[in-house]
Write a protein that holds these residues in place. Sequence first.
Motif, PDB file in Angstrom:
ATOM      1  N   ARG A  75       0.942  -1.065   0.120  1.00 58.38           N
ATOM      2  CA  ARG A  75      -0.062  -0.086   0.047  1.00 58.38           C
ATOM      3  C   ARG A  75       0.834   1.564   0.092  1.00 58.38           C
ATOM      4  N   SER A  76       2.166   1.151   0.407  1.00 57.60           N
ATOM      5  CA  SER A  76       3.056   2.282   0.628  1.00 57.60           C
ATOM      6  C   SER A  76       3.178   3.057  -0.652  1.00 57.60           C
ATOM      7  N   THR A  77       2.976   4.531  -0.862  1.00 59.42           N
ATOM      8  CA  THR A  77       3.332   5.124  -1.878  1.00 59.42           C
ATOM      9  C   THR A  77       4.603   5.884  -1.749  1.00 59.42           C
ATOM     10  N   ASP A  78       5.603   5.637  -0.840  1.00 59.72           N
ATOM     11  CA  ASP A  78       6.586   6.194  -0.317  1.00 59.72           C
ATOM     12  C   ASP A  78       7.710   5.151  -0.720  1.00 59.72           C
ATOM     13  N   ALA A  79       8.811   5.589  -1.571  1.00 59.01           N
ATOM     14  CA  ALA A  79       9.628   4.423  -1.994  1.00 59.01           C
ATOM     15  C   ALA A  79      10.640   3.959  -1.034  1.00 59.01           C
ATOM     16  N   GLY A  80      11.102   5.335  -0.251  1.00 57.80           N
ATOM     17  CA  GLY A  80      11.938   4.951   0.977  1.00 57.80           C
ATOM     18  C   GLY A  80      11.104   4.092   1.814  1.00 57.80           C
ATOM     19  N   HIS A  81       9.826   4.358   2.047  1.00 60.44           N
ATOM     20  CA  HIS A  81       9.160   3.665   2.915  1.00 60.44           C
ATOM     21  C   HIS A  81       9.136   1.951   2.673  1.00 60.44           C
ATOM     22  N   VAL A  82       8.929   1.849   1.311  1.00 59.10           N
ATOM     23  CA  VAL A  82       8.949   0.552   0.796  1.00 59.10           C
ATOM     24  C   VAL A  82      10.167  -0.318   1.266  1.00 59.10           C
ATOM     25  N   ILE A  83      11.331   0.283   0.973  1.00 58.47           N
ATOM     26  CA  ILE A  83      12.441  -0.097   1.309  1.00 58.47           C
ATOM     27  C   ILE A  83      12.734  -0.390   2.925  1.00 58.47           C
ATOM     28  N   ASP A  84      12.285   0.443   3.535  1.00 64.35           N
ATOM     29  CA  ASP A  84      12.474   0.598   4.915  1.00 64.35           C
ATOM     30  C   ASP A  84      11.519  -0.626   5.518  1.00 64.35           C
ATOM     31  N   ALA A 127      10.352 -14.373  -3.691  1.00 61.62           N
ATOM     32  CA  ALA A 127       8.932 -13.775  -4.010  1.00 61.62           C
ATOM     33  C   ALA A 127       8.725 -12.541  -3.421  1.00 61.62           C
ATOM     34  N   GLY A 128       8.905 -12.302  -2.054  1.00 58.89           N
ATOM     35  CA  GLY A 128       8.804 -11.316  -1.186  1.00 58.89           C
ATOM     36  C   GLY A 128       9.600  -9.939  -1.888  1.00 58.89           C
ATOM     37  N   ALA A 129      10.881 -10.482  -2.222  1.00 59.35           N
ATOM     38  CA  ALA A 129      11.783  -9.302  -2.657  1.00 59.35           C
ATOM     39  C   ALA A 129      11.378  -9.007  -4.119  1.00 59.35           C
ATOM     40  N   ARG A 130      10.783  -9.775  -5.065  1.00 58.93           N
ATOM     41  CA  ARG A 130      10.240  -9.480  -6.287  1.00 58.93           C
ATOM     42  C   ARG A 130       9.154  -8.491  -6.111  1.00 58.93           C
ATOM     43  N   ARG A 131       8.107  -8.629  -5.100  1.00 61.90           N
ATOM     44  CA  ARG A 131       7.070  -7.869  -4.839  1.00 61.90           C
ATOM     45  C   ARG A 131       7.567  -6.399  -4.579  1.00 61.90           C
ATOM     46  N   GLY A 132       8.694  -6.422  -3.480  1.00 61.77           N
ATOM     47  CA  GLY A 132       9.068  -5.142  -3.214  1.00 61.77           C
ATOM     48  C   GLY A 132       9.681  -4.107  -4.467  1.00 61.77           C
ATOM     49  N   ALA A 133      10.589  -4.878  -5.280  1.00 66.75           N
ATOM     50  CA  ALA A 133      11.063  -4.421  -6.402  1.00 66.75           C
ATOM     51  C   ALA A 133       9.822  -4.061  -7.340  1.00 66.75           C
ATOM     52  N   GLU A 134       8.986  -4.849  -7.479  1.00 62.86           N
ATOM     53  CA  GLU A 134       7.695  -4.300  -8.419  1.00 62.86           C
ATOM     54  C   GLU A 134       7.071  -3.077  -7.950  1.00 62.86           C
ATOM     55  N   ARG A 135       6.839  -3.056  -6.535  1.00 62.32           N
ATOM     56  CA  ARG A 135       6.311  -1.731  -5.979  1.00 62.32           C
ATOM     57  C   ARG A 135       7.189  -0.561  -6.183  1.00 62.32           C
ATOM     58  N   LEU A 136       8.458  -0.948  -6.128  1.00 59.47           N
ATOM     59  CA  LEU A 136       9.275   0.358  -6.454  1.00 59.47           C
ATOM     60  C   LEU A 136       9.295   0.764  -7.717  1.00 59.47           C
ATOM     61  N   ALA A 137       9.091  -0.170  -8.765  1.00 59.48           N
ATOM     62  CA  ALA A 137       8.876   0.339 -10.327  1.00 59.48           C
ATOM     63  C   ALA A 137       7.565   0.795 -10.446  1.00 59.48           C
ATOM     64  N   GLU A 138       6.584   0.453  -9.863  1.00 56.81           N
ATOM     65  CA  GLU A 138       5.085   1.050 -10.068  1.00 56.81           C
ATOM     66  C   GLU A 138       5.163   2.672  -9.546  1.00 56.81           C
ATOM     67  N   LEU A 139       5.867   3.004  -8.465  1.00 53.82           N
ATOM     68  CA  LEU A 139       6.073   4.091  -8.011  1.00 53.82           C
ATOM     69  C   LEU A 139       7.125   5.097  -8.734  1.00 53.82           C
ATOM     70  N   GLY A 140       7.941   4.423  -9.913  1.00 52.66           N
ATOM     71  CA  GLY A 140       8.722   5.006 -10.706  1.00 52.66           C
ATOM     72  C   GLY A 140       9.944   5.616  -9.813  1.00 52.66           C
TER      73      GLY A 140
END
Length: 193
Positions: A75-84, A127-140
């Motif tokens: 759900r996060s829309t902040d890329a730094g928060h996604v990595i955190d 798979a979890g790492a992939r989902r995180g990477a995909e979320r970062l890509a979605e956020l540009g």
Amino acid sequence: MQAAQTRRDIILAATRLFTRQGYAHTSVTDIAREAGVAVQTIYSSVGSKARLVTAMLDEVDTIAGIPPLAAELIRSTDAGHVIDLQTRLTRQLNERCQEILVGLRSAAQVDQAIAAAYADGHARHIAGARRGAERLAELGALRPGTDVDTAAVALSAFLWLDTWVQLTTDHGWSFDRAEAWLSSSLRALLLAE
């Protein structure tokens, strides 16, 4: 709550015994003795010995608090928060369940049932790492020239069990220090300026 704790105690006892004695050489009676419960309690709360292996992985997610963190990450829309969040998720997994994970890996070397469970856990991590990477890509938010595959590999490698063990055990870092370093390193590596 007591039933959940009893189930957790049984799973942890089975993990210790499977690691020490091997899956094939551990009886349900051994597990009951180690957990301090009746044999029937194991069957009624977890199931067969084979089901215990699968339950270990399910219990790891619960103990580590994975589901709410994974949902927040998506759900996060902040890329730094996604990595955190990705780093926090693996921190909690390692901080709360490292004994189970290391035990499963050790036992997987000699037992096919445990090897399959460990492989499933490894697949969940990737798979979890992939989902995180995909979320970062979605956020540009990915650094120019960094694709989803590269970001997924970086997240997976940086946040794998061995990395946490090396930082917290081999080098004596606190989990706070390791989490901060991993998160800031991944931000610098993956995110656009």
